[in-house]
Design an enzyme around this catalytic site. Structure first.
Site, PDB file in Angstrom:
ATOM      1  N   ASP D  18      -2.038   4.855   5.873  1.00  0.00           N
ATOM      2  CA  ASP D  18      -1.214   3.684   6.162  1.00  0.00           C
ATOM      3  C   ASP D  18       0.245   3.996   5.841  1.00  0.00           C
ATOM      4  O   ASP D  18       0.559   5.102   5.407  1.00  0.00           O
ATOM      5  CB  ASP D  18      -1.727   2.443   5.421  1.00  0.00           C
ATOM      6  CG  ASP D  18      -1.561   2.525   3.910  1.00  0.00           C
ATOM      7  OD1 ASP D  18      -0.688   3.266   3.410  1.00  0.00           O
ATOM      8  OD2 ASP D  18      -2.312   1.832   3.211  1.00  0.00           O
ATOM      9  N   SER D  19       1.114   3.017   6.055  1.00  0.00           N
ATOM     10  CA  SER D  19       2.538   3.294   5.924  1.00  0.00           C
ATOM     11  C   SER D  19       2.980   3.482   4.473  1.00  0.00           C
ATOM     12  O   SER D  19       4.134   3.812   4.214  1.00  0.00           O
ATOM     13  CB  SER D  19       3.367   2.198   6.608  1.00  0.00           C
ATOM     14  OG  SER D  19       3.115   0.955   5.986  1.00  0.00           O
TER      15      SER D  19
END
Lengths: 146, 146, 146, 146
Positions: D18-19
């Site tokens: 994920d970011s």
């Protein structure tokens, strides 16, 4: 400390189900995170701003899940968020997933509790990924209902 | 035939992003399917009912995607749905993903077109997975705006 | 220019399927990216090193997919990677997904072509997300079979 | 009863991250299920055959996860499977995720324990989703190392 409950609606799409015909077990963790994110937003805490301006991110440290009954394609669910404890750099949540209404002929009754979880979150420095205290205004916002 | 446009809001959560800091490319297909599902629902077509009562499911036959600009964590997107053509057992859509508002200091301007796609859907028998005509009332509902 | 073909095995787990009983359409994009990543690795290009040492990432610019036959839970698939064209900051791939063996009583014959796609990739600066030429040694590695 | 340990390699692709730059927390549940599926396969139990010939599926009843250190893009992980207890229609597993090797400059040391979980599985009738005993030959296969 137990703060007022918050809940967020989640629709079950094909992406959430598996070939057993029900919601895939890992996807309830996504639903619960969506609800926590919206709970934070309802308190004025935007996580992208927190990352950009304070260099802080939230990460899950531990969790327990109990899967009671399956959710199915196209059902509308309600995911609750309740803070059970909090520290300078941590938050503990109790969360449930309930079926809002079942208009179909299969599946659980409207309102049925489908799964529940306890989720412990840490506040981390976005670069080092080490625990760091939440800013005071964030803690106050998060706990203002308690 | 071009029917009136429909759009559906999608929030970007952590689950949707990747370590490049942007929405993972496959996840736009999820967003587009959510919008198509809600477009059907707005026309009174519930896909679980269609499966249960008519033994019919929709499946994607082909698609084209163009990725123009990246969406980022916590942004609110708008996903459009427009029917471009339809047959007895098929539907062709044009869909776009736009950024609704960007309150942050990075990322695209509010309203920016992020990606667009053409998606061709077939109506299939849920058991044999062979093409089968949609029920007349479903076709009429789907095309009533055209 | 057409380089020798590469293929990568992918097992279908529950996470990949949906309640239609087949692999969810967006997940073939994951399978294809896994194969491209392994194709790069087989040529000595590790994308985390490329990001860390060169500040470069690969991103999908556009794609076309054709879904011919469904893959099902527990099947073993083979995903191919073939470079069709390349520029200083871009690569075009043709990819297929085939069923390796079907030991079950349902589903397609062993070897059946399930879906195929064309995928255009850009090489981007990891910070600005603007196109940037690949390092020469990477281009040479990537194209050494052509 | 504690049976010999089994482990399965899992590569971290973009789809898994994920970011925040690390593997998304729900995705470790996918990794653990892949390892359980391969552990079953290594014992001759194919879940699609079990569903087709015996009308049985496995479903997760409850789990506990502890997230110790993050996994990152492109790392190679090892996911272990150990049976801790079993009943006629249930199995309890202890599972760990370790980093195999870290060739990069960031991230945890090679071999580091990243997360661990306990997962309780029920054997269910595929239609009614009610608990049903595993066939004797399956129980024997599953427990033959104990």
């Amino acid at each position: 400390m137990i703060v007022a409950e918050f809940s967020w609606p989640v629709r079950v799409y094909y992406e959430d189900t598996d070939s057993g015909g029900v919601v895939y077990y890992a996807n309830y963790l996504k639903f619960m995170e969506r609800a926590r994110t919206e709970w934070l937003r309802a308190r004025g805490v935007e996580q992208d701003v927190l990352a950009r301006e304070h260099g802080l991110i939230f990460a899950v440290r531990s969790l327990q899940m109990e899967y009671l009954k399956p959710a199915r394609f196209n059902q509308l669910l309600s995911v609750s968020v309740k803070v059970m404890a909090s520290g300078k750099a941590s938050l503990s949540f109790e969360q449930t997933v309930n079926l809002i209404t079942n208009k179909g002929t299969e599946g659980e009754a409207s309102g049925a509790l489908l799964c529940q979880g306890q989720v412990k979150i840490a506040c981390l420095d976005a670069v080092t990924l080490k625990p760091r205290a939440m800013p005071v205004h964030v803690r106050e916002e998060i706990l203002r209902d308690s």
